[in-house]
Scaffold this motif. Structure first.
Motif, PDB file in Angstrom:
ATOM      1  N   UNK A   1     -20.668  16.619  -5.526  1.00  0.00           N
ATOM      2  CA  UNK A   1     -22.226  16.744  -5.540  1.00  0.00           C
ATOM      3  C   UNK A   1     -22.527  17.072  -7.059  1.00  0.00           C
ATOM      4  N   UNK A   2     -23.377  16.445  -7.722  1.00  0.00           N
ATOM      5  CA  UNK A   2     -23.677  16.619  -9.221  1.00  0.00           C
ATOM      6  C   UNK A   2     -25.198  17.340  -9.481  1.00  0.00           C
ATOM      7  N   UNK A   3     -25.000  18.430 -10.173  1.00  0.00           N
ATOM      8  CA  UNK A   3     -25.939  19.174 -10.427  1.00  0.00           C
ATOM      9  C   UNK A   3     -27.355  18.220 -11.285  1.00  0.00           C
ATOM     10  N   UNK A   4     -28.385  18.341 -10.814  1.00  0.00           N
ATOM     11  CA  UNK A   4     -29.646  17.424 -11.225  1.00  0.00           C
ATOM     12  C   UNK A   4     -29.804  16.197 -10.592  1.00  0.00           C
ATOM     13  N   UNK A   5     -28.760  15.770  -9.444  1.00  0.00           N
ATOM     14  CA  UNK A   5     -29.380  14.833  -8.874  1.00  0.00           C
ATOM     15  C   UNK A   5     -30.484  15.137  -7.721  1.00  0.00           C
ATOM     16  N   UNK A   6     -30.919  14.184  -7.011  1.00  0.00           N
ATOM     17  CA  UNK A   6     -32.071  14.318  -6.248  1.00  0.00           C
ATOM     18  C   UNK A   6     -31.801  15.266  -5.193  1.00  0.00           C
ATOM     19  N   UNK A   7     -30.776  15.093  -4.532  1.00  0.00           N
ATOM     20  CA  UNK A   7     -30.325  15.771  -3.598  1.00  0.00           C
ATOM     21  C   UNK A   7     -29.722  17.423  -3.738  1.00  0.00           C
ATOM     22  N   UNK A   8     -29.430  17.719  -5.129  1.00  0.00           N
ATOM     23  CA  UNK A   8     -28.828  18.953  -5.272  1.00  0.00           C
ATOM     24  C   UNK A   8     -29.344  20.023  -4.693  1.00  0.00           C
ATOM     25  N   UNK A   9     -30.763  20.186  -5.125  1.00  0.00           N
ATOM     26  CA  UNK A   9     -31.498  21.538  -4.847  1.00  0.00           C
ATOM     27  C   UNK A   9     -31.492  21.505  -3.385  1.00  0.00           C
ATOM     28  N   UNK A  10     -31.768  20.698  -2.808  1.00  0.00           N
ATOM     29  CA  UNK A  10     -31.906  20.511  -1.125  1.00  0.00           C
ATOM     30  C   UNK A  10     -30.643  20.797  -0.423  1.00  0.00           C
ATOM     31  N   UNK A  16     -26.522  27.170   1.606  1.00  0.00           N
ATOM     32  CA  UNK A  16     -26.683  28.819   1.578  1.00  0.00           C
ATOM     33  C   UNK A  16     -27.105  29.279   2.843  1.00  0.00           C
ATOM     34  N   UNK A  17     -28.248  28.557   3.630  1.00  0.00           N
ATOM     35  CA  UNK A  17     -28.479  28.942   4.714  1.00  0.00           C
ATOM     36  C   UNK A  17     -27.739  28.636   5.988  1.00  0.00           C
ATOM     37  N   UNK A  18     -26.568  28.080   5.795  1.00  0.00           N
ATOM     38  CA  UNK A  18     -25.776  27.729   6.864  1.00  0.00           C
ATOM     39  C   UNK A  18     -25.836  26.333   7.580  1.00  0.00           C
ATOM     40  N   UNK A  19     -26.918  25.761   7.019  1.00  0.00           N
ATOM     41  CA  UNK A  19     -27.448  24.555   7.976  1.00  0.00           C
ATOM     42  C   UNK A  19     -26.598  23.201   7.863  1.00  0.00           C
ATOM     43  N   UNK A  20     -25.918  23.172   6.670  1.00  0.00           N
ATOM     44  CA  UNK A  20     -24.984  22.133   6.214  1.00  0.00           C
ATOM     45  C   UNK A  20     -23.780  22.634   5.573  1.00  0.00           C
ATOM     46  N   UNK A  21     -22.539  21.919   5.720  1.00  0.00           N
ATOM     47  CA  UNK A  21     -21.319  22.462   5.209  1.00  0.00           C
ATOM     48  C   UNK A  21     -20.465  21.285   4.655  1.00  0.00           C
ATOM     49  N   UNK A  22     -19.651  21.234   3.719  1.00  0.00           N
ATOM     50  CA  UNK A  22     -18.735  20.023   3.439  1.00  0.00           C
ATOM     51  C   UNK A  22     -17.517  19.716   4.263  1.00  0.00           C
ATOM     52  N   UNK A  23     -16.771  19.231   3.645  1.00  0.00           N
ATOM     53  CA  UNK A  23     -15.463  18.579   4.262  1.00  0.00           C
ATOM     54  C   UNK A  23     -14.325  19.649   3.955  1.00  0.00           C
ATOM     55  N   UNK A  24     -13.295  19.772   4.552  1.00  0.00           N
ATOM     56  CA  UNK A  24     -12.082  20.419   4.432  1.00  0.00           C
ATOM     57  C   UNK A  24     -11.607  20.764   2.908  1.00  0.00           C
ATOM     58  N   UNK A  32     -22.290   9.346   1.904  1.00  0.00           N
ATOM     59  CA  UNK A  32     -21.620   8.672   3.301  1.00  0.00           C
ATOM     60  C   UNK A  32     -22.733   8.618   4.346  1.00  0.00           C
ATOM     61  N   UNK A  33     -22.667   7.797   5.471  1.00  0.00           N
ATOM     62  CA  UNK A  33     -23.456   7.522   6.461  1.00  0.00           C
ATOM     63  C   UNK A  33     -23.272   8.877   7.515  1.00  0.00           C
ATOM     64  N   UNK A  34     -24.493   9.369   7.966  1.00  0.00           N
ATOM     65  CA  UNK A  34     -24.384  10.330   9.024  1.00  0.00           C
ATOM     66  C   UNK A  34     -24.090   9.897  10.390  1.00  0.00           C
ATOM     67  N   UNK A  35     -22.861  10.238  11.168  1.00  0.00           N
ATOM     68  CA  UNK A  35     -22.575   9.955  12.277  1.00  0.00           C
ATOM     69  C   UNK A  35     -23.194  10.866  13.447  1.00  0.00           C
ATOM     70  N   UNK A  36     -23.040  10.495  14.616  1.00  0.00           N
ATOM     71  CA  UNK A  36     -23.752  11.201  15.746  1.00  0.00           C
ATOM     72  C   UNK A  36     -23.547  12.672  15.927  1.00  0.00           C
ATOM     73  N   UNK A  37     -22.181  12.840  15.777  1.00  0.00           N
ATOM     74  CA  UNK A  37     -21.955  14.197  16.071  1.00  0.00           C
ATOM     75  C   UNK A  37     -22.103  15.061  14.814  1.00  0.00           C
ATOM     76  N   UNK A  38     -22.260  14.471  13.680  1.00  0.00           N
ATOM     77  CA  UNK A  38     -22.618  15.330  12.663  1.00  0.00           C
ATOM     78  C   UNK A  38     -24.193  15.477  12.521  1.00  0.00           C
ATOM     79  N   UNK A  39     -25.070  14.611  13.037  1.00  0.00           N
ATOM     80  CA  UNK A  39     -26.231  14.855  13.250  1.00  0.00           C
ATOM     81  C   UNK A  39     -26.503  15.961  14.342  1.00  0.00           C
TER      82      UNK A  39
END
Length: 494
Positions: A1-10, A16-24, A32-39
């Motif tokens: 994840x690159x600082x300055x990218x369009x998605x970085x701030x979001x 930080x709010x615990x809504x998303x997390x990365x891989x192990x 990557x495309x979002x799959x149904x269980x990730x959604x």
């Protein structure tokens, strides 16, 4: 994840709010495309961020799909919740398709369904007035009692002890001694401990709640729920849920480790090894039977089409702010688990082993943990004991019907060898630990020696959970370390 990218701030905010997390491996992989269980995990996390409860209370929609075992254990609860609320639906082929990718149109559709659910009356957060953490009376009397409990714990060589005291139908004080994990964490009354055979009380409670729902009959043929004709050895013998609750069924007392998956249970119950040559329901045929409770729990789940934890969550765990599960790896705070030690100092059940124990989430698929796997803190178990002692009421609020508790307590007139009367499945004695009457249950496995007890006449009760202590028993056949602590606390009744 690159600082300055369009998605970085979001992404940074959502992480930080615990809504998303990365891989192990520490990556986020934004391309990557979002799959149904990730959604499903993403939407459930967003609902939790907004203050909503996303714990599922039924598995019906989930279990109806043919590919449930393909759902990752990390996403299972969120997928169940999204299917229960209608946010996520099965495919036209009757599958969850957890690894299937979402089109942009499908992503908008499920986001819209989340919005509709949030706007519905069903979306209100479930707020409990019962504290999540333990209560302690900060008084000289508490300190004196804490010291006395510590001496008893040391007398029996306990590594850790956790205690809750119930007075007037509510938990009023808690105590702890020793270690939850040696050299790492001390024991508290919030430490989650495997309670062993006390689990059977919660299986019985789930069965009684299913009776109240109208989906279960304690006097029906157990085989009707399991989809088999049980091969009995006596003419007229019928194995019923009630006979299992009272340990008087004809089911063979199978050895520890006997497979408890549904296929194995069905095979065993239709073979000559499945039953004893006795008539179910006769107190003279009493035989303590762990395996039978595993089978009973499966029958309840099949009848209700939801797991025992989901049944108990709806009536107890959610409203009373209780963190408990029959599979230790599924409690909310696995960081608060106790390592289980034997009296000789060896590890009886490691943290890693407990944290890895998770179910497949399918009701009735396996009963391996129902006879002894429940994991809960002394404080949370104290809330349940308080309900039992006070006919289903806690702090003036009724949570379960008095008839449900009466069913657990109902016992016959014949005394069982050992000096107690067998309830369903609580046991009953008179004049134990100075109490005119006492309902109780013990539990031991891997090095824990545990006890719950209460007196319905005084609405007093005690929970004692231990690890590493001696298994010496007292005159009542109860583990002495638990009995002495209980006697001490019961003497404090006003």
């Amino acid at each position: 994840m690159q600082p300055g990218s369009y998605y970085y701030e979001a992404v940074s905010w959502a992480a930080n709010q615990g809504i998303v997390s990365g891989y192990g491996d520490g990556t986020f992989r934004p391309g990557e495309l979002l799959n149904r269980q990730q959604a499903a995990a993403l939407l459930a996390a967003a609902a939790r961020y907004l203050g909503y409860n996303t714990t599922p209370t039924t598995s019906a929609s989930f279990a109806a799909c043919s590919d449930t075992r393909q759902v990752g254990s990390w996403a299972r609860q969120d997928v169940k919740w999204c299917m229960q609320t209608g946010i996520l639906a099965g495919t036209s082929g009757g599958q969850i398709a957890p690894l299937g990718h979402l089109t942009r149109g499908q992503a908008v559709q499920i986001a819209c369904r989340l919005g509709q659910w949030l706007a519905s009356p069903d979306a209100g957060p479930r707020v409990s007035s019962i504290p999540a953490l333990d209560v302690v009376e900060d008084t000289e009397a508490h300190t004196a009692m804490q010291n006395a409990i510590g001496k008893i714990a040391a007398k029996y060589g306990a590594d850790g002890v956790s205690v809750a005291y119930v007075r007037d139908g509510q938990v009023v004080d808690t105590y702890a001694y020793g270690s939850a994990v040696k050299g790492v964490r001390g024991m508290t009354s919030n430490t989650r401990v495997r309670v062993a055979s006390i689990s059977k009380v919660l299986v019985g409670l789930a069965a009684q709640l299913a009776v109240e729902d109208g989906s279960f009959d304690l006097d029906a043929d157990l085989g009707d729920y399991l989809g088999v004709d049980i091969r009995t050895r006596r003419a007229g013998d019928t194995v019923t849920p009630r006979s299992i609750l009272t340990h008087t069924s004809s089911l063979t007392v199978a050895p520890e480790g006997t497979p408890c998956d549904l296929a194995a249970v069905r095979h065993r119950l239709t073979s000559s090894a499945g039953t004893r040559n006795v008539l179910s329901g006769n107190p003279g045929n009493w035989a303590y039977n762990n395996y039978a409770f595993s089978v009973l729990g499966m029958a309840v789940e099949l009848a209700e089409q939801r797991t025992l934890d989901e049944i108990l969550y709806e009536s107890l765990y959610g409203p009373l702010h209780i963190d408990a599960a029959f599979y230790a790896g599924e409690i909310q705070r696995t960081d608060l688990l106790a390592e289980i030690y034997r009296a000789n100092g060896a590890v009886g059940l490691s943290l890693a082993s407990q944290q890895s124990r998770v179910s497949d989430g399918i009701p009735g698929s396996n009963g391996i943990t129902f006879a002894g796997g429940l994991t809960i803190s002394a404080y949370d178990l104290g809330k349940i004991v308080a309900l039992l002692a006070n006919d289903g009421v806690y702090e003036g609020v009724p949570y379960i019907q008095p008839e449900v508790i009466a069913g657990l307590e109902q016992h016959g007139d014949a005394m069982i060898a050992g000096g107690f009367y067998q309830g369903q499945p609580l046991r009953y004695r008179t004049w134990a630990y100075g109490q005119s009457e006492l309902y109780y249950h013990t539990g031991s496995a891997y090095g824990v020696y545990n006890l719950i007890s209460y007196n319905p006449a005084t609405r007093a009760g005690v929970v004692v959970l231990t690890t590493g202590a001696s298994g010496t028993k007292d005159a009542y056949g109860i583990y002495a370390v638990c009995g002495e602590i209980s006697q001490l606390l019961y003497q404090c009744q006003p």
